[in-house]
Design a protein around this motif. Structure first.
Motif, short mmCIF file in Angstrom:
data_model
loop_
_atom_site.label_atom_id
_atom_site.label_comp_id
_atom_site.label_asym_id
_atom_site.label_seq_id
_atom_site.Cartn_x
_atom_site.Cartn_y
_atom_site.Cartn_z
N MET A 21 41.08 50.48 43.04
CA MET A 21 42.34 49.95 43.56
C MET A 21 42.15 49.31 44.94
O MET A 21 42.82 48.32 45.26
CB MET A 21 43.40 51.05 43.62
CG MET A 21 44.80 50.52 43.86
SD MET A 21 46.07 51.79 43.59
CE MET A 21 47.55 50.80 43.73
N SER A 22 41.28 49.88 45.75
CA SER A 22 41.05 49.28 47.08
C SER A 22 40.42 47.90 46.93
O SER A 22 40.74 46.98 47.70
CB SER A 22 40.17 50.18 47.93
OG SER A 22 38.89 50.35 47.34
N VAL A 23 39.56 47.72 45.95
CA VAL A 23 38.96 46.40 45.71
C VAL A 23 40.03 45.39 45.33
O VAL A 23 40.09 44.28 45.86
CB VAL A 23 37.87 46.48 44.62
CG1 VAL A 23 37.41 45.09 44.20
CG2 VAL A 23 36.69 47.30 45.09
N VAL A 24 40.91 45.78 44.42
CA VAL A 24 41.97 44.86 43.98
C VAL A 24 42.95 44.58 45.12
O VAL A 24 43.33 43.43 45.36
CB VAL A 24 42.70 45.43 42.76
CG1 VAL A 24 43.87 44.54 42.35
CG2 VAL A 24 41.74 45.60 41.59
N ALA A 25 43.35 45.62 45.84
CA ALA A 25 44.36 45.45 46.88
C ALA A 25 43.86 44.63 48.05
O ALA A 25 44.61 43.82 48.61
CB ALA A 25 44.83 46.82 47.37
N PHE A 26 42.60 44.83 48.45
CA PHE A 26 42.11 44.21 49.68
C PHE A 26 41.21 43.00 49.45
O PHE A 26 40.95 42.24 50.38
CB PHE A 26 41.33 45.25 50.50
CG PHE A 26 42.09 46.52 50.75
CD1 PHE A 26 43.47 46.51 50.92
CD2 PHE A 26 41.44 47.74 50.80
CE1 PHE A 26 44.17 47.69 51.15
CE2 PHE A 26 42.13 48.92 51.03
CZ PHE A 26 43.51 48.89 51.19
N ARG A 27 40.73 42.79 48.20
CA ARG A 27 39.77 41.71 47.96
C ARG A 27 40.20 40.75 46.86
O ARG A 27 39.43 39.88 46.46
CB ARG A 27 38.40 42.30 47.60
CG ARG A 27 37.83 43.22 48.66
CD ARG A 27 36.48 43.77 48.23
NE ARG A 27 36.02 44.81 49.14
CZ ARG A 27 34.91 45.53 48.95
NH1 ARG A 27 34.15 45.29 47.88
NH2 ARG A 27 34.56 46.46 49.80
N ARG A 28 41.40 40.93 46.32
CA ARG A 28 41.89 40.05 45.28
C ARG A 28 43.24 39.49 45.69
O ARG A 28 43.94 40.05 46.54
CB ARG A 28 42.03 40.79 43.94
CG ARG A 28 40.75 41.40 43.43
CD ARG A 28 39.77 40.36 42.96
NE ARG A 28 38.58 40.98 42.36
CZ ARG A 28 37.49 41.32 43.05
NH1 ARG A 28 37.44 41.11 44.35
NH2 ARG A 28 36.46 41.88 42.44
N ASP A 29 43.63 38.40 45.05
CA ASP A 29 44.92 37.79 45.31
C ASP A 29 45.98 38.50 44.48
O ASP A 29 46.22 38.15 43.33
CB ASP A 29 44.88 36.30 44.97
CG ASP A 29 46.22 35.61 45.22
OD1 ASP A 29 47.11 36.25 45.85
OD2 ASP A 29 46.38 34.46 44.78
N THR A 30 46.62 39.47 45.07
CA THR A 30 47.60 40.25 44.32
C THR A 30 48.92 39.51 44.13
O THR A 30 49.82 40.03 43.47
CB THR A 30 47.87 41.59 45.03
OG1 THR A 30 48.26 41.35 46.38
CG2 THR A 30 46.62 42.47 45.01
#
Length: 843
Positions: A515-524
C-alpha cells in the motif's frame, strides 16, 4: 439465606447434650486457669467438629450432594465458649423436600440443646455470581473449612469462589468495613473499656490483617513492622481475655468493662498487692498488644497488593507476583502479569521482571500457553491499548518476548544498513505497535480518522500480531517478506490460529509494503490504479487492516518519514479504494469461465460437481469470490441444492468465541432481506455485518455475522432448529415478523445510547448498474428490518447490501434497482423521504 421450617426434635437427645457439655466444661477449666487462648479454642473447635460430623452422618441422605463448611471464627478454629457456630450448608444441586429433611435433621438437634447456629444454605450454582450485597458473608467464606461431605464439592466451591476479581471485591469491602467499625470507636484503640472483638486493635482487626495477607500476599506479615511471633502473642492474649469475658458473663460478652477487669486480671494471673495494680498491668498489656495489631493492620493496608489475577497483585511498584517461587514454576502466569499491567495502566514490578529474567531460559514457547485459554489470552493481550508498547518492551528486555516468539529473537538488536531506517529492527517493530496504540484513548485530532478505522475492526489483535512478525525475516539479508511469512506461519501454528485469521495475518505480512508503494509512488488520481488496488485487496476489512499497518509501519521508520502529506495520500487511497469496494462491487459479476474459479474447482469435495458450482456462482457479484473461502462456498452450493419456493436452507456456525455466522439460501421474494433481518433481531442477535447476494435465477444467498449477546444459542441446544423454523415460517408468510419484533421491543431497551442525526444519501453516479443508497444511523434493535422494509415497500430490488456496525453506529450500503433499472430522481426522493422519517422515529 433460605428459610427452613423449624420443628424441634430430640433426635440425638442426651448424648449430644452430654458431649457438648463435656467439651464446654473442658474449655471452662482451661479459661479458669488463664489458658483460654488459641490452643484451648482449637481443641474446643475440634470437639465441635466431631459432634457436627456425627449429626451430619445420622441425617437422612438428600438426593443431591451436600457438604457442611465451618465459617468465620469457627472456620479459623477459634470458637469461643459462647460464640455462634457459623456454618454453610452447601448443596451440589437444587434444594427440594429431601434436602429440607436433611437440614431439619442436621440443625434441629443443635437448637434443641441451646446452640446458636448462624447458618447459610446455598446451592453450588449460586456461587457462579458474586453476592455483592452481603460482604460480611463473603468475608466469612474466606475462612471456610470443610467439615463433612464430599471433598469434591468443597473443591468445586473453592474454584468458583476464589478468583482474583472476588478477592479484589472482598478486599475493598473489608477495608470499608474496617473504616466503618473504627469510626464507631472514634478511630482510637485507647478505650478504657475496650471491646476486645470489635475495637481498633482488637480481634477483628487481627483477623482482618490475616485476611488481607491471605487475599493478597501470603508472605505479607513476615515483611511487616512486627515480628510474626509478637503478632501471634497478641492474638493469644486477646483470645484469652475474650474467653474470660465469656466465662464470667455466661454469654457472648466482649466488652472488657470496669467490673470485669479485676476478675480478668485475677484469672490471667497478674501480680500485685492491690486489684488496681493488677488491672493497670492487664490494661497496659492490652494496649501494648492492641498497638501491635493496629500497626500491623495499618502497614498491611498500605502495602498489600490488590489481587488482579492468579498469583498477581497490583502494588505501588506495579504488577507483582504474590509468590515468586510459585511464579517461577508456572510460566503460564507470566503473560497475564503484563496483560494486568496494561489493564491497570501500570508497569510490571522490577521484582517480577527479575523473576522472569532469572528463569525464562528454562522454558520453551509452548510452556507459556499450555492450554487453549492461555493461547486465547496471549492473542487478546495484543489488542491495541495504551501501555502495550511499554509492556512488550519490558517483555523484550527480560527475555520473555523472544521465548514466547522465538522468531522475534533473530532480529533482537539487528542493524540493517539501508540508510533510511533509524532504529534497530526489533525497536522499529515495537514502535509500529506504539504508533497503533496511539490511535486508542485520547487521539490527536489529525489522527482521529485513522482511529475511527481502528475502532471498527473486529479483531485488531491480528493487526498487532502481523506487525510483531512482519519483519522477523530480516534476520537474514535476502528479501524478507517471504521469510517473515514463513516464520509467522510457524508462530501461528503454535498458537493454533487457523482459517481466516491465519490467512489475514499472512496476507498483511506478505504485502506489508504494497500500500505504501501505491500511495506514495503511483498516481492514485488514476481510476485504473485505484481499481487495480481494490481488486488486489478484495474486501473492506483487509483494506482497513493494511491501511493501519502501513500508517504504523511507515511512521516507525524515522521521526520524519511519515509527513502530513504522506498521511493525506494514504488516507485518500483508503477512501477511494473503500468507495470502489463498497459502491462498484455490484457492477462486476462472475462469469462461468472466468479466472479465479480455478481455486474453487481445483480441490472440489467429492459431493460437489464442477458444473454445479459454476452454475451456482455464475452471475453473483465478483466480490463473492473475495469474501468467502472455498470451503464456505462449497457449503453454500450444498445449501442451494433442490431449493423450492418458500423453503429456507440454513447453515449456522460459530466463527469465534463471540461471533456467529448465518448463511441463508432461498428463492427471492418481496421483503425477503427485511424479514431475515427481523428474525435475527427478534432472537436478540446483534448484526455486525451482512452480505445479500442474488444471482440472475433469483437464488438469494444472505450471510450474516452477528453476536449473541443474550447467549440464546448457548442456553438452548435446539436454538439453530428454532431459528430455521421461524425463518421458514416468515418466508412462507405464516408468521408476521413485524409483530414478533414489536413484542420484543416492548421488553428491551432498543434505542442506541449514541445520538446523532441519521444520514441518508442516494446516488446514481457511483455505479453503472445500481442506485447506491448509503445510510448512517444510530444502531438499534430491528434497524435493518425497518430500513429494508421501507425499501421493499417502494418495490426496490436489493441486489447487494453491505452492513457494518462501528460501536453504536450502523453503516449500511444498499445496491438497488427498480424494474431492472436505476431509480429515477422522483423515486429516489420518495424513498429517501420515507427512510428519513422512519429513522427519525427510531431516534
Amino acid at each position: 439465606m433460605r428459610e427452613t421450617s423449624v420443628t424441634q426434635t430430640g433426635a440425638t437427645g442426651r448424648t449430644l447434650a452430654a458431649s457438648l457439655g463435656a467439651a464446654r466444661d473442658e474449655l471452662r477449666a482451661d479459661i479458669a486457669r488463664g489458658a483460654g487462648g488459641r490452643t484451648a479454642l482449637e481443641r474446643y473447635s475440634d470437639r465441635a467438629d466431631v459432634l457436627l460430623r456425627q449429626l451430619f452422618a445420622e441425617a437422612p441422605t438428600p438426593k443431591t450432594p451436600v457438604a457442611a463448611l465451618a465459617l468465620g471464627g469457627y472456620g479459623r478454629r477459634h470458637l469461643s465458649l459462647h460464640s455462634d457456630i457459623d456454618l454453610l450448608i452447601l448443596f451440589g444441586g437444587a434444594i427440594g423436600a429431601p434436602e429440607e429433611a436433611f437440614l431439619r435433621a442436621f440443625l434441629h438437634p443443635l437448637w434443641d440443646v441451646g446452640v446458636v447456629v448462624g447458618h447459610q444454605v446455598r446451592e453450588l450454582r449460586e456461587f457462579e455470581q458474586l453476592e455483592t450485597d452481603n460482604p460480611e458473608f463473603l468475608l466469612a467464606l474466606i475462612d471456610a473449612r470443610p467439615l463433612a461431605g464430599p471433598r469434591q464439592l468443597f473443591d468445586r466451591f473453592s474454584t468458583l469462589f476464589h478468583s482474583a476479581s472476588t478477592h479484589a471485591f472482598i478486599l475493598r469491602s473489608l477495608l470499608d468495613l474496617i473504616d466503618q467499625r473504627h469510626a464507631a470507636f472514634n478511630d482510637t484503640l485507647y478505650q478504657l473499656e475496650p471491646d476486645v472483638k470489635e475495637a481498633p486493635g482488637a480481634l477483628r482487626d487481627l483477623a482482618a490483617t490475616r485476611t488481607i495477607a491471605l487475599l493478597t500476599d501470603p508472605l505479607l506479615l513476615r515483611k511487616g513492622p512486627t515480628e510474626p511471633a509478637r503478632f501471634d502473642d497478641a492474638e493469644d492474649f486477646l483470645l484469652r481475655v475474650r474467653s474470660v469475658l465469656h466465662l464470667e458473663a455466661g454469654r457472648n460478652q466482649n466488652v472488657l468493662g470496669h467490673e470485669l477487669q479485676e476478675r480478668t486480671a485475677e484469672l490471667l494471673g497478674y501480680p500485685g498487692a492491690e486489684a488496681q495494680q493488677r488491672v493497670e498491668r492487664l490494661m497496659s498489656d492490652y494496649f501494648r498488644h492492641a498497638r501491635i495489631v493496629s500497626r500491623s493492620l495499618g502497614w498491611a493496608r498500605r502495602t498489600a497488593p490488590l489481587p488482579v489475577g492468579p498469583n498477581l497483585g497490583l502494588s505501588r511498584d506495579g504488577i507483582r507476583f504474590m509468590d515468586p517461587i510459585q511464579a517461577a514454576r508456572n510460566p503460564a502466569t507470566w503473560i497475564p502479569a503484563f496483560q494486568a499491567a496494561v489493564e491497570h495502566h501500570t508497569t510490571v514490578s522490577e521484582e517480577a521482571l527479575s523473576c522472569v529474567q532469572q528463569h525464562v531460559d528454562r522454558y520453551r514457547a509452548d510452556d507459556f500457553f499450555p492450554e487453549a485459554s492461555d493461547r486465547a489470552a496471549l492473542v487478546a493481550f495484543l489488542r491495541p491499548a495504551r501501555g502495550l508498547y511499554d509492556r512488550l518492551s519490558e517483555m523484550h528486555d527480560c527475555g520473555l518476548l523472544g521465548r514466547v516468539f522465538p522468531e522475534f529473537q533473530g532480529i533482537a538488536w539487528r542493524v540493517v544498513r539501508d540508510f533510511y531506517h533509524k532504529y534497530t529492527v526489533d525497536e522499529h517493530t515495537l514502535l509500529t505497535i506504539r504508533n497503533l496504540e496511539r490511535l486508542t484513548g485520547d487521539v490527536e485530532p489529525a489522527r482521529q480518522r485513522f482511529a475511527n478505522v481502528l475502532a471498527g475492526l473486529a479483531a485488531p489483535e491480528l493487526l498487532v500480531l502481523a506487525l510483531l512478525l512482519h519483519d522477523v525475516g530480516k534476520w537474514r539479508d535476502d528479501d524478507h517478506a517471504d521469510e517473515s511469512e514463513r516464520m509467522a506461519d510457524a508462530a501461528m501454528a503454535r498458537l493454533q490460529i487457523t482459517g481466516d485469521a491465519r490467512d489475514t495475518v499472512a496476507f498483511l505480512i506478505r504485502h506489508h509494503v504494497r500500500m505504501s508503494v501505491v500511495a506514495f509512488r503511483r498516481d492514485t488520481e488514476d481510476p485504473d490504479v485505484v481499481k487495480s488496488f481494490a481488486d488486489f485487496i478484495g474486501t473492506e476489512d483487509r483494506l482497513k487492516l493494511l491501511t493501519l499497518l502501513t500508517l504504523a509501519d511507515v511512521g516507525a521508520v524515522s521521526p520524519d518519514t511519515l509527513t502530513p502529506w504522506k498521511e493525506e495520500l494514504l488516507w485518500r487511497l483508503y477512501v477511494d479504494t473503500y468507495n470502489h469496494l463498497t459502491q462498484r462491487y455490484g457492477d462486476e459479476r462472475i462469469g462461468r469461465n472466468q479466472a479465479g474459479l480455478d481455486r474453487l474447482t481445483a480441490n472440489l469435495p467429492t459431493d460437489v460437481a464442477k458444473t454445479e458450482l459454476e452454475r451456482f456462482v455464475e452471475g453473483l457479484p465478483q466480490r463473492y469470490l473475495h469474501l468467502f473461502a472455498p470451503a464456505a462456498i462449497h457449503q453454500h452450493v450444498r445449501l442451494a441444492r433442490n431449493i423450492k419456493p418458500d423453503e429456507v436452507h440454513v447453515s449456522l456456525e460459530r466463527v469465534d468465541a463471540a461471533v456467529w455466522s448465518l448463511a441463508v439460501v432461498t428463492l427471492d421474494k418481496p421483503k425477503l432481506f427485511s424479514n431475515i433481518c427481523g428474525v435475527l433481531s427478534s432472537f436478540g442477535m446483534n448484526i455486525l455485518r451482512g452480505n445479500a447476494l442474488t444471482n440472475p435465477n433469483g437464488l438469494v444467498l444472505d450471510v450474516f455475522h452477528f453476536t449473541d449477546d443474550e447467549h440464546f444459542l448457548e442456553k438452548n441446544p435446539d436454538a439453530p432448529d428454532r431459528i430455521s423454523e421461524v425463518l421458514a415460517d416468515v418466508v412462507a408468510g405464516r408468521i408476521d415478523v413485524a409483530a414478533r419484533l414489536r413484542g420484543r421491543e416492548r421488553g428491551v431497551q432498543s434505542k442506541s445510547s449514541i445520538r446523532f442525526p441519521p444520514v441518508v444519501r442516494v446516488s446514481n453516479e457511483s455505479s453503472s448498474r445500481y442506485t447506491i443508497l448509503d445510510i448512517v444511523a444510530p444502531n438499534a434493535l430491528g434497524l435493518l428490518h425497518r430500513i429494508s422494509r421501507v425499501i421493499a415497500e417502494h418495490r426496490c430490488d436489493v441486489d447487494l447490501v453491505l452492513i457494518a456496525t462501528e460501536g453504536g453506529k450502523a453503516i449500511d450500503v444498499f445496491h438497488l434497482t427498480q424494474r431492472g433499472a436505476k431509480l429515477t430522481e422522483a423515486e429516489q426522493l420518495a424513498l429517501t423521504s420515507d427512510l428519513q422519517r422512519t429513522l427519525e422515529e427510531i431516534r
